[in-house]
Motif scaffolding. Structure first.
Motif, PDB file in Angstrom:
ATOM      1  N   SER A 262       0.758  -0.926  -0.044  1.00 61.80           N
ATOM      2  CA  SER A 262      -0.122   0.334   0.224  1.00 61.80           C
ATOM      3  C   SER A 262       1.045   1.402  -0.376  1.00 61.80           C
ATOM      4  O   SER A 262       2.060   0.836   0.493  1.00 61.80           O
ATOM      5  N   ASP A 263       0.271   2.153  -0.373  1.00 62.53           N
ATOM      6  CA  ASP A 263       1.168   3.721  -0.681  1.00 62.53           C
ATOM      7  C   ASP A 263       2.011   3.762   1.166  1.00 62.53           C
ATOM      8  O   ASP A 263       2.528   4.496   1.192  1.00 62.53           O
ATOM      9  N   MET A 264       0.509   3.736   2.261  1.00 60.99           N
ATOM     10  CA  MET A 264       0.825   4.051   3.622  1.00 60.99           C
ATOM     11  C   MET A 264       2.613   3.081   3.600  1.00 60.99           C
ATOM     12  O   MET A 264       3.196   3.431   4.664  1.00 60.99           O
ATOM     13  N   VAL A 265       2.133   1.834   3.608  1.00 66.88           N
ATOM     14  CA  VAL A 265       3.470   0.821   3.977  1.00 66.88           C
ATOM     15  C   VAL A 265       4.829   1.601   2.686  1.00 66.88           C
ATOM     16  O   VAL A 265       5.943   1.781   3.529  1.00 66.88           O
ATOM     17  N   ALA A 266       4.190   2.129   2.002  1.00 66.80           N
ATOM     18  CA  ALA A 266       6.006   2.639   1.252  1.00 66.80           C
ATOM     19  C   ALA A 266       6.025   3.674   1.262  1.00 66.80           C
ATOM     20  O   ALA A 266       7.440   4.208   1.462  1.00 66.80           O
ATOM     21  N   LEU A 267       5.756   4.635   2.235  1.00 65.39           N
ATOM     22  CA  LEU A 267       5.525   5.511   2.441  1.00 65.39           C
ATOM     23  C   LEU A 267       6.318   5.664   4.267  1.00 65.39           C
ATOM     24  O   LEU A 267       7.285   6.525   4.578  1.00 65.39           O
ATOM     25  N   GLY A 268       5.724   4.608   4.944  1.00 63.80           N
ATOM     26  CA  GLY A 268       6.717   3.938   5.822  1.00 63.80           C
ATOM     27  C   GLY A 268       8.231   3.915   5.528  1.00 63.80           C
ATOM     28  O   GLY A 268       8.821   4.129   6.430  1.00 63.80           O
ATOM     29  N   ALA A 269       8.774   2.883   4.700  1.00 65.46           N
ATOM     30  CA  ALA A 269       9.652   2.585   4.385  1.00 65.46           C
ATOM     31  C   ALA A 269      10.362   3.847   3.654  1.00 65.46           C
ATOM     32  O   ALA A 269      11.541   3.674   4.016  1.00 65.46           O
ATOM     33  N   MET A 270       9.770   4.334   2.705  1.00 64.04           N
ATOM     34  CA  MET A 270      10.888   6.043   3.059  1.00 64.04           C
ATOM     35  C   MET A 270      11.111   6.690   3.871  1.00 64.04           C
ATOM     36  O   MET A 270      12.707   7.131   3.571  1.00 64.04           O
ATOM     37  N   LYS A 271      10.643   6.690   4.808  1.00 63.84           N
ATOM     38  CA  LYS A 271      11.052   7.439   5.804  1.00 63.84           C
ATOM     39  C   LYS A 271      11.596   6.918   6.469  1.00 63.84           C
ATOM     40  O   LYS A 271      12.975   7.745   7.233  1.00 63.84           O
ATOM     41  N   ALA A 272      12.012   5.072   6.756  1.00 65.09           N
ATOM     42  CA  ALA A 272      13.304   4.595   7.274  1.00 65.09           C
ATOM     43  C   ALA A 272      14.550   4.588   6.417  1.00 65.09           C
ATOM     44  O   ALA A 272      16.118   4.956   7.105  1.00 65.09           O
ATOM     45  N   LEU A 273      14.342   5.092   5.308  1.00 67.51           N
ATOM     46  CA  LEU A 273      15.144   4.738   4.186  1.00 67.51           C
ATOM     47  C   LEU A 273      16.054   5.742   4.543  1.00 67.51           C
ATOM     48  O   LEU A 273      17.030   6.042   3.990  1.00 67.51           O
ATOM     49  N   LYS A 274      15.457   7.630   4.202  1.00 65.50           N
ATOM     50  CA  LYS A 274      16.012   8.502   4.467  1.00 65.50           C
ATOM     51  C   LYS A 274      16.235   9.151   5.561  1.00 65.50           C
ATOM     52  O   LYS A 274      17.312   9.981   5.478  1.00 65.50           O
ATOM     53  N   GLU A 275      15.915   7.846   6.636  1.00 70.29           N
ATOM     54  CA  GLU A 275      17.073   8.553   7.904  1.00 70.29           C
ATOM     55  C   GLU A 275      17.949   8.274   8.032  1.00 70.29           C
ATOM     56  O   GLU A 275      18.469   8.717   8.687  1.00 70.29           O
ATOM     57  N   ARG A 276      18.312   6.824   7.364  1.00 65.53           N
ATOM     58  CA  ARG A 276      19.372   6.486   7.296  1.00 65.53           C
ATOM     59  C   ARG A 276      20.607   6.921   5.603  1.00 65.53           C
ATOM     60  O   ARG A 276      20.924   6.635   5.800  1.00 65.53           O
ATOM     61  N   TYR A 277      20.286   7.939   5.734  1.00 65.27           N
ATOM     62  CA  TYR A 277      20.565   8.301   4.088  1.00 65.27           C
ATOM     63  C   TYR A 277      20.793   7.313   2.852  1.00 65.27           C
ATOM     64  O   TYR A 277      21.942   7.388   2.538  1.00 65.27           O
ATOM     65  N   VAL A 278      19.727   6.878   2.673  1.00 70.13           N
ATOM     66  CA  VAL A 278      19.633   6.109   2.314  1.00 70.13           C
ATOM     67  C   VAL A 278      19.399   6.435   0.310  1.00 70.13           C
ATOM     68  O   VAL A 278      17.559   6.853   1.200  1.00 70.13           O
ATOM     69  N   SER A 279      19.517   6.618  -0.870  1.00 72.03           N
ATOM     70  CA  SER A 279      19.006   7.140  -1.624  1.00 72.03           C
ATOM     71  C   SER A 279      18.058   7.102  -2.475  1.00 72.03           C
ATOM     72  O   SER A 279      18.071   5.449  -3.193  1.00 72.03           O
ATOM     73  N   ILE A 280      16.962   7.205  -2.114  1.00 75.90           N
ATOM     74  CA  ILE A 280      15.181   7.394  -3.531  1.00 75.90           C
ATOM     75  C   ILE A 280      15.681   7.723  -4.924  1.00 75.90           C
ATOM     76  O   ILE A 280      15.679   8.923  -4.583  1.00 75.90           O
ATOM     77  N   PRO A 281      15.712   7.173  -5.981  1.00 76.08           N
ATOM     78  CA  PRO A 281      15.521   6.319  -6.340  1.00 76.08           C
ATOM     79  C   PRO A 281      17.106   5.785  -6.365  1.00 76.08           C
ATOM     80  O   PRO A 281      17.073   4.351  -6.687  1.00 76.08           O
ATOM     81  N   ASN A 282      18.404   6.110  -6.596  1.00 75.46           N
ATOM     82  CA  ASN A 282      19.462   5.275  -6.845  1.00 75.46           C
ATOM     83  C   ASN A 282      19.914   4.194  -6.190  1.00 75.46           C
ATOM     84  O   ASN A 282      20.232   2.865  -6.558  1.00 75.46           O
ATOM     85  N   ASP A 283      19.478   4.134  -4.955  1.00 74.29           N
ATOM     86  CA  ASP A 283      20.048   2.912  -3.537  1.00 74.29           C
ATOM     87  C   ASP A 283      18.947   2.333  -3.497  1.00 74.29           C
ATOM     88  O   ASP A 283      19.540   0.997  -3.820  1.00 74.29           O
ATOM     89  N   VAL A 284      18.056   2.596  -3.605  1.00 75.04           N
ATOM     90  CA  VAL A 284      16.233   2.162  -3.540  1.00 75.04           C
ATOM     91  C   VAL A 284      15.453   2.635  -4.110  1.00 75.04           C
ATOM     92  O   VAL A 284      15.146   3.827  -3.948  1.00 75.04           O
TER      93      VAL A 284
END
Length: 346
Positions: A262-284
């Motif tokens: 779902s989009d809400m699940v995607a947004l939760g995942a996005m928040k975790a990635l951004k907090e760890r400085y994982v680039s979206i979409p270059n890394d994930v």
């Protein structure tokens, strides 16, 4: 004629006006007035507006309780949000709000009211609680969940019932919903086309609709001989956030894309990635499912599978009303659309 009209006016000024009086004043039948005041679409909008204005002028309102006793109809439809007992998902979920809002509008356009409830409040005997308890004339269920026994029991009781879910599910009741299998496959294929090789599926494969999204994900991977990476979680942004943080701590960045249920699940995942400085979409890279309003305004904007909730709501109400008339109805699949945005474009 003029004298009669004056006498009627004087008479009405000295007593509380009744439906028959209003009908006589308007020169129409009582049933026409009743339907107009209930905003029934069978009456022309121009006529409805005129009669509603006339009723307002004379401070008249329908005695809905008495009307319901006479007709044995409530003109109310119970909309049940079918939540699993262990989930933290609630009616505040933006997608559920969107679906309920569309259903409410479709019901109102047919002169029906919405009674919002949830599977926990309704207990197990929906037919007895809502129909025999004279709370509603029919039931719309939003979500199949993991356990369909309550839905099946209500359908077996012969009550008018339509479910928002996965319409390819074998059932004795009509289901309206998106092609979840195709959506899962399209989301995964899109990520593969953009170079992803280790794609995580975030969601609960035991859930009715999500199981089909997972099946589509698996089919796309199988076509390209890629391995599945399934992380079973609750359908909430909080669960997704915790799960992605756990993956990164325990296994590191072993994945390069996420298909979220779902989009809400995607947004939760996005928040975790951004907090760890994982680039979206270059890394994930990420693709969600639903196309809620936040998908377009998030940063980066979220690629997603769009569900046509407006069309679905209209069909759900139409099929329910057909059951009111004793007609048999079938399940129906709604087309989906892949919306590509910044989160998946490398």
């Amino acid at each position: 004629m003029l004298a009669n009209s004056k006498r009627l006016k004087v008479f009405m000024n000295n007593k509380k006006i009744k439906l028959a009086d209003l009908a006589k004043l308007a020169g129409v039948s009582t049933s026409t007035v009743s339907r107009a005041l209930n905003d029934n679409p069978l009456i022309k909008k121009e006529t409805r507006d005129k009669l509603q204005q006339l009723a307002k002028k004379h401070n008249f309102s329908l005695n809905t309780a008495a009307s319901r006793l006479r007709t044995q109809k409530t003109n109310v439809v119970a909309v049940i949000i079918n939540l699993d007992e262990q989930t933290e998902q609630s009616i505040s979920d933006p997608f559920l709000l969107k679906v309920v809002s569309e259903i409410n509008l479709a019901l109102n356009q047919q002169g029906l009211e919405l009674l919002l409830s949830n599977s926990i409040m309704a207990q197990h005997d929906w037919a007895n609680y809502f129909i025999n308890g004279r709370r509603a004339d029919g039931i719309i269920v939003v979500g199949q969940g993991k356990d369909q026994r309550n839905i099946e029991a209500a359908a077996k009781a012969g009550i008018p019932l339509v479910v928002w879910g996965d319409p390819k599910t074998p059932s004795s009741y009509p289901i309206v919903g998106s092609d979840n299998y195709l959506g899962g496959m399209q989301a995964t294929a899109h990520l593969i086309e953009h170079g992803a090789k280790n794609i995580v599926f975030l969601g609960d494969p035991e859930h009715g609709e999500i199981s089909e999204r997972h099946r589509g994900y698996a089919a796309a991977l199988s076509t390209h001989k890629l391995e599945q990476h399934v992380v079973s979680i609750d359908i909430t942004s909080g669960s997704a956030y915790q799960a992605v943080n756990h993956l990164l701590r325990e296994k590191g960045l072993y994945f390069d894309a996420i298909v979220a249920c779902s989009d809400m699940v995607a947004l939760g995942a996005m928040k975790a990635l951004k907090e760890r400085y994982v680039s979206i979409p270059n890394d994930v890279a990420l693709v969600g499912f639903d196309d809620i309003a936040m998908a377009d305004i998030s940063h980066p904007s979220l690629s997603t599978i769009k569900q046509n909730t407006q069309l679905a709501a209209s069909l759900i109400v139409k099929k329910l009303m057909q059951q009111f008339l004793g007609e048999k109805v079938e399940s129906q699949v709604i087309d989906i659309e892949l919306i590509t945005r910044q989160s998946s474009k490398r």
